[in-house]
Design a protein around this motif. Structure first.
Motif, PDB file in Angstrom:
ATOM      1  N   ASN A  44       0.854  -1.550  -0.060  1.00 32.20           N
ATOM      2  CA  ASN A  44       0.179   0.035   0.310  1.00 32.20           C
ATOM      3  C   ASN A  44       0.523   1.601   0.187  1.00 32.20           C
ATOM      4  N   GLY A  45       1.932   1.214  -0.072  1.00 30.44           N
ATOM      5  CA  GLY A  45       2.634   2.761  -0.566  1.00 30.44           C
ATOM      6  C   GLY A  45       3.145   2.694   1.071  1.00 30.44           C
ATOM      7  N   VAL A  46       3.711   2.043   1.810  1.00 30.01           N
ATOM      8  CA  VAL A  46       4.278   2.075   3.005  1.00 30.01           C
ATOM      9  C   VAL A  46       5.626   2.449   3.009  1.00 30.01           C
ATOM     10  N   ASP A  47       6.386   3.596   2.869  1.00 30.26           N
ATOM     11  CA  ASP A  47       7.802   3.179   3.197  1.00 30.26           C
ATOM     12  C   ASP A  47       8.642   2.387   3.667  1.00 30.26           C
ATOM     13  N   HIS A  48       9.028   1.349   2.810  1.00 29.96           N
ATOM     14  CA  HIS A  48      10.220   0.020   3.022  1.00 29.96           C
ATOM     15  C   HIS A  48       9.457  -0.649   3.360  1.00 29.96           C
ATOM     16  N   THR A  49       7.648  -0.397   2.270  1.00 29.93           N
ATOM     17  CA  THR A  49       7.741  -2.063   2.410  1.00 29.93           C
ATOM     18  C   THR A  49       8.756  -3.108   1.614  1.00 29.93           C
ATOM     19  N   GLY A  50       9.169  -4.075   1.360  1.00 32.36           N
ATOM     20  CA  GLY A  50       9.629  -4.939   0.898  1.00 32.36           C
ATOM     21  C   GLY A  50       8.935  -6.001   0.741  1.00 32.36           C
ATOM     22  N   GLY A  51       9.855  -7.368  -0.209  1.00 34.69           N
ATOM     23  CA  GLY A  51       9.471  -8.064  -0.352  1.00 34.69           C
ATOM     24  C   GLY A  51       9.532  -9.316  -0.553  1.00 34.69           C
ATOM     25  N   ILE A  52      10.447  -9.834  -1.538  1.00 36.17           N
ATOM     26  CA  ILE A  52      12.038 -11.129  -0.703  1.00 36.17           C
ATOM     27  C   ILE A  52      12.917 -10.600  -1.450  1.00 36.17           C
ATOM     28  N   ARG A  53      14.220 -11.392  -0.599  1.00 37.75           N
ATOM     29  CA  ARG A  53      15.983 -10.975  -1.250  1.00 37.75           C
ATOM     30  C   ARG A  53      16.146 -12.252  -0.691  1.00 37.75           C
ATOM     31  N   LEU A  54      17.016 -12.445  -2.060  1.00 44.96           N
ATOM     32  CA  LEU A  54      17.887 -14.049  -2.679  1.00 44.96           C
ATOM     33  C   LEU A  54      19.350 -13.893  -2.076  1.00 44.96           C
ATOM     34  N   ILE A  55      18.955 -15.061  -1.609  1.00 43.87           N
ATOM     35  CA  ILE A  55      21.124 -15.343  -1.537  1.00 43.87           C
ATOM     36  C   ILE A  55      21.104 -16.545  -1.963  1.00 43.87           C
ATOM     37  N   ASN A  56      22.067 -17.193  -1.417  1.00 42.52           N
ATOM     38  CA  ASN A  56      22.518 -19.053  -1.865  1.00 42.52           C
ATOM     39  C   ASN A  56      22.301 -19.414  -3.085  1.00 42.52           C
ATOM     40  N   LYS A  57      22.460 -20.835  -2.735  1.00 38.93           N
ATOM     41  CA  LYS A  57      22.247 -22.005  -3.791  1.00 38.93           C
ATOM     42  C   LYS A  57      21.103 -22.373  -3.748  1.00 38.93           C
ATOM     43  N   ARG A  58      20.539 -23.405  -4.673  1.00 38.38           N
ATOM     44  CA  ARG A  58      19.145 -23.832  -5.482  1.00 38.38           C
ATOM     45  C   ARG A  58      18.284 -23.978  -4.462  1.00 38.38           C
ATOM     46  N   GLN A  59      17.870 -21.942  -4.628  1.00 35.44           N
ATOM     47  CA  GLN A  59      16.643 -21.393  -4.223  1.00 35.44           C
ATOM     48  C   GLN A  59      16.067 -21.365  -4.939  1.00 35.44           C
ATOM     49  N   THR A  60      13.884 -21.074  -4.567  1.00 36.47           N
ATOM     50  CA  THR A  60      12.892 -20.954  -5.438  1.00 36.47           C
ATOM     51  C   THR A  60      12.518 -20.239  -5.260  1.00 36.47           C
ATOM     52  N   ILE A  61      12.181 -19.243  -6.054  1.00 40.55           N
ATOM     53  CA  ILE A  61      10.991 -18.194  -5.511  1.00 40.55           C
ATOM     54  C   ILE A  61       9.633 -18.134  -6.762  1.00 40.55           C
ATOM     55  N   LYS A  62       9.126 -19.017  -6.703  1.00 38.38           N
ATOM     56  CA  LYS A  62       7.721 -18.712  -7.274  1.00 38.38           C
ATOM     57  C   LYS A  62       6.073 -18.852  -6.771  1.00 38.38           C
ATOM     58  N   ASN A  63       5.291 -18.302  -7.947  1.00 36.54           N
ATOM     59  CA  ASN A  63       4.217 -18.506  -7.374  1.00 36.54           C
ATOM     60  C   ASN A  63       4.207 -16.821  -6.649  1.00 36.54           C
ATOM     61  N   ASN A  64       4.678 -15.933  -6.131  1.00 39.62           N
ATOM     62  CA  ASN A  64       4.274 -14.663  -5.232  1.00 39.62           C
ATOM     63  C   ASN A  64       3.857 -13.198  -6.064  1.00 39.62           C
ATOM     64  N   TYR A  65       3.368 -13.198  -4.880  1.00 40.98           N
ATOM     65  CA  TYR A  65       2.053 -11.808  -5.833  1.00 40.98           C
ATOM     66  C   TYR A  65       3.136 -10.727  -5.320  1.00 40.98           C
ATOM     67  N   MET A  66       3.128  -9.449  -5.496  1.00 43.47           N
ATOM     68  CA  MET A  66       3.603  -8.204  -4.642  1.00 43.47           C
ATOM     69  C   MET A  66       3.139  -7.168  -5.358  1.00 43.47           C
ATOM     70  N   GLU A  67       2.804  -6.206  -4.333  1.00 39.80           N
ATOM     71  CA  GLU A  67       1.636  -5.054  -4.910  1.00 39.80           C
ATOM     72  C   GLU A  67       1.713  -3.970  -4.127  1.00 39.80           C
ATOM     73  N   GLY A  68       2.026  -2.289  -4.943  1.00 43.29           N
ATOM     74  CA  GLY A  68       2.466  -1.685  -3.947  1.00 43.29           C
ATOM     75  C   GLY A  68       3.425  -1.222  -3.016  1.00 43.29           C
ATOM     76  N   LEU A  69       4.573  -1.948  -3.483  1.00 35.90           N
ATOM     77  CA  LEU A  69       5.951  -2.362  -2.617  1.00 35.90           C
ATOM     78  C   LEU A  69       6.839  -1.078  -2.271  1.00 35.90           C
ATOM     79  N   ALA A  70       7.106  -0.159  -1.297  1.00 33.62           N
ATOM     80  CA  ALA A  70       7.933   1.045  -1.571  1.00 33.62           C
ATOM     81  C   ALA A  70       9.049   0.490  -1.414  1.00 33.62           C
ATOM     82  N   GLY A  71       9.926   0.105  -0.919  1.00 35.34           N
ATOM     83  CA  GLY A  71      11.146  -0.637  -0.861  1.00 35.34           C
ATOM     84  C   GLY A  71      12.167  -0.238  -2.056  1.00 35.34           C
ATOM     85  N   TYR A  72      12.792  -0.047  -1.169  1.00 38.74           N
ATOM     86  CA  TYR A  72      14.835   0.322  -2.181  1.00 38.74           C
ATOM     87  C   TYR A  72      16.005  -0.789  -1.929  1.00 38.74           C
ATOM     88  N   ARG A  73      16.915  -0.783  -2.290  1.00 35.16           N
ATOM     89  CA  ARG A  73      18.168  -1.765  -2.273  1.00 35.16           C
ATOM     90  C   ARG A  73      17.793  -2.631  -1.670  1.00 35.16           C
TER      91      ARG A  73
END
Ligand code: CA
Length: 756
Positions: A281-310
């Motif tokens: 909902n546009g709130v400051d620093h709302t984020g989603g998923i941060r990926l590090i490491n091996k053989r990870q799966t990020i699948k079928n996720n939904y993100m809306e109105g995320l204002a976060g950066y870096r």
């Protein structure tokens, strides 16, 4: 103790199988005090229940130890769900197997040990095959802000934590942690599901995670933990909402509502993150998923109105460190990012964190069938390094003019429509792209318990009664003392004389009946401080004139101070249309001073005038330990004037190299500072001194005959903009990079400099 044989017998006859000769008849033990509980526990057997009598159980450290069986667990429950309150110094430890705890409420107290609920009795005696369900932990926070504890510490194997309600952890420490510190707790197959993780305010430090699975130390071990269908409501503690630090976990179907931070795949391999839904909902620093490491799966996720950066963006793929130590950043390898939908989310960051140390770029990773839609057709990708190790295939973008990455994306005009499940889908595109149509995000009312209310939107001020106050001696302190949280005191025109410091353990608005110039309400006071903000306190001042002329002839007077010790709750201070004059009876007379270990969510000064002051306006520099701790998240100073102020208008300090917080932030615009900061006691040696502030905007101000703005960048790629200011007989701003040899990143543009 009452042993309820008839009921026990009845239960046994109806629920247990009579064909099984090993079946023991179960009993219910209803207990009314701790001694009866201990007696019941000593005679408990498979299939038995201990029932706690309704009421408040004060200082009850429950050890629930026993050996049930799969078909006949041992149960601890209340007489009535929600009517057994554990208060004071209370906690719960489970040890043994096949135990079930349900229906308890922890509130009005805190644990004397390192956890409120622990799935172990001691290092050796763990819980296995146990379940904690429908338990509430509400504001059960250690009163010392930086005293570290967990609310839930999971050990052992095959345990479940489900349908619980956790709300308002205010002190340091992960809300819930899965511990892997002995082999008996690894490969644990725990299940954490359908819990309500309610609001957790900004901690202003590392240690505000809501859920952590593992630690870096054992992160190459598999945990096999499932985190499923939980609801994270405004979990704002720090940068990591979930910190996954082990292997082979499944994080599925969780909803993140207006939560600052990300689900971080910090350490460990072979994890799956799927079917999660993030609403920012546009709130400051709302984020989603941060990926590090091996053989990870990020699948079928939904993100809306995320204002976060870096590192707090909607989707962040990190660079790793070559031959990384276990606690740094392992390279992203052999991972999948597929069928995700990102709607109106501001930032996707690839090879993020690329620097001399983090130089290992993502490899053998697929980015496929994702939809990225922004109304404004903005390109949301930032690429920090070589991303040729990521294979982009069949992704769809909403007509971005010149996409950062061209191959593997179709850029076209997209139409999106909200479906019954609350998510946006493209119209006319193949269903094989983006998030699945069958995804059904878990609703708030499907998690936690039905018998304990979940908090609604938060309003601090002006939500209570409106109380009229007449001018005179101590009419104001009387009104403040009897006000309730959220009340508004409306002051008639005239002079208010105050003989005592007004203590605030609630939010109060003090405002003039009519805000007309010249202001017609004047407050003067005879103690060292006019207001003291304590636990639970917040203050809004509007349309008032505050004079220091009657203050005692001693140094270090204040208009507002917080308690000198640390404070658990975050406070708000709003100052609008206020005139503050003659804080000059003695030296170091300061408008706001704070205690170490106190934290403001928001400090706002607007349309106000400050004149003849021997101290500081805002002294926010008490966190001298350099642990990445600071005194306020957002400071706003707008359209105000400061004349003849000997200290700095703002001295704001966040020391150390920790990168777990988003703040502090400063927004300063449209102000006039004239002869500010020239006092010999000004420790800031500047008109405005900022150390470690992460986001700074200083715009359209006039600085006249003041020392320079002094900015020290520490860590975290701070965003500093100084633009369109006028510096008259004032040196230009200085910006120093404390921990980097690179040129400073501040943007200083369009300022006017005049000698006089
Ligand atoms: Ca952290």
């Amino acid at each position: 103790m009452m042993k309820l044989f008839p009921q026990g017998l009845f239960l046994a006859l109806t629920s247990a199988t009579l064909l099984n000769s090993n079946t023991v008849l179960s009993a219910d033990y209803k207990v009314a005090n701790q001694q009866e509980y201990a007696e019941a526990l000593s005679s408990i057997d498979k299939g038995d229940s201990i029932i706690l009598a309704n009421g408040v159980w004060n200082d009850f450290e429950i050890l629930f130890e026993g050996k049930g069986s799969k078909d006949q667990p041992i149960t601890l429950m209340p007489e009535t769900k929600g009517q057994v309150i554990l208060s004071g110094q209370s906690n719960l430890r489970l040890a043994g197997e096949h135990l079930v705890v349900s229906g308890l409420v922890f509130k009005n107290g805190y644990t004397p040990t390192s956890a409120v609920i622990s799935y172990r009795k001691s290092k050796q005696k763990l819980a296995n095959y146990t379940r904690v369900t429908e338990v509430v932990i509400d504001n059960f926070s250690n009163p010392e802000r930086f005293e570290n504890d967990y609310w839930v510490a999971m050990y052992g194997k095959h345990n479940r934590f489900d349908h619980n309600h956790l709300e308002g952890k205010l002190n340091k420490g992960v809300t819930m942690a899965v511990r892997l510190n002995t082999p008996e707790s690894r490969e644990n197959y725990h299940r954490i599901d359908h819990n309500y993780f309610g609001p957790r305010p900004i901690l202003g430090s590392n240690g505000g995670e809501t859920l952590r699975v593992g630690t870096s130390h054992y992160s190459l071990s598999d945990s096999f933990t499932t985190v499923e269908n939980n609801y994270f409501d405004r979990c704002d503690g720090e940068l990591e909402i979930i910190s996954n630090k082990s292997g082979n976990n499944k994080l599925i179907g969780n909803v993140f509502f207006e939560s600052r931070g990300t689900l971080t795949m910090r350490h460990g391999n072979d994890n799956t993150v799927s079917e999660n839904v993030f609403f920012g909902n546009g709130v400051d620093h709302t984020g989603g998923i941060r990926l590090i490491n091996k053989r990870q799966t990020i699948k079928n996720n939904y993100m809306e109105g995320l204002a976060g950066y870096r590192f707090g963006g909607a989707l962040v793929v990190m660079n790793g460190v070559p031959n990384s130590s276990i606690n740094r950043y392992h390279q992203v390898e052999d991972s999948f990012i597929e069928n995700n939908t990102l709607v109106n989310s501001d930032h996707i960051q690839l090879a993020a964190g690329s620097d001399a140390e983090r130089s290992a770029v993502p490899i053998r990773t697929t980015f496929k069938n994702n939809i990225i839609f922004n109304d404004n057709k903005k390109d949301t990708f930032t690429v920090y390094d070589d991303v040729s190790g990521i294979a982009f295939e069949n992704n769809v973008l909403n007509k971005v003019e010149k996409p950062t990455i061209a191959g593997g994306f179709v850029s076209k005009e997209l139409t999106m429509k909200r479906a019954d499940n609350g998510l946006m889908y493209t119209v006319g595109e193949p269903k094989s792209v983006g998030v699945s149509q069958s995804l059904k995000p878990i609703q708030k009312n499907q998690v936690g318990v039905s018998w304990y209310p979940k908090p609604g939107p938060k309003k601090v001020f002006d939500k209570g009664q409106i109380i009229t106050v007449k001018a005179g001696i101590d009419t104001l302190p009387k009104a403040v003392a009897s006000a309730k949280d959220g009340d508004t005191l409306v002051l008639s025109a005239g002079d208010y004389s105050v003989s005592r410091t007004m203590v605030l353990d609630k939010a109060v608005t003090v405002k003039a009946a009519s805000v007309i110039k010249p202001l017609n309400v004047t407050i003067s006071y005879q103690r060292g401080a006019l207001f003291e903000i304590q636990h639970g306190g917040s203050l809004k001042l509007q349309g008032l004139k505050i004079s220091g002329s009657e203050s005692p002839d001693s140094s270090n007077n204040r208009v507002i101070r917080t308690v000198r010790r640390s404070m658990l709750t975050n406070y708000n201070l709003v100052v609008d249309n206020v005139e503050v004059v003659d804080l000059d009876v003695n030296h170091s007379f300061t408008f706001l001073s704070v205690g170490k270990g106190t934290f403001a969510d928001n400090i706002e000064i607007t349309n106000s005038h400050f004149k003849n002051i021997t101290g500081y306006i805002l002294a926010l520099a008490e966190e001298s330990d350099d642990d990445g701790i600071y005194n306020a998240e957002y400071v706003t100073i707008k359209n105000s004037t400061f004349e003849n102020v000997q200290g700095a208008v703002l001295n704001f300090y966040r020391g150390g190299r920790d990168e777990s917080t988003f703040g502090p932030h400063l927004d300063m615009s449209g102000n006039l500072l004239s002869n500010v900061g020239n006092g010999k006691r000004n420790k800031a040696e500047a008109a405005v001194r900022l150390q470690g502030v992460q986001v700074t905007s200083i715009k359209d101000n006039e600085f006249k005959n003041t020392p320079a703005i002094n900015i020290i960048h520490t860590v975290g790629e701070p965003r500093t903009r100084i633009e369109k200011n006028r510096f008259i007989a004032t040196p230009v701003p200085t910006v120093v990079e404390l921990n980097s040899d690179e040129e400073n990143t501040a943007i200083i543009v369009d300022n006017l400099v005049k000698v006089k």
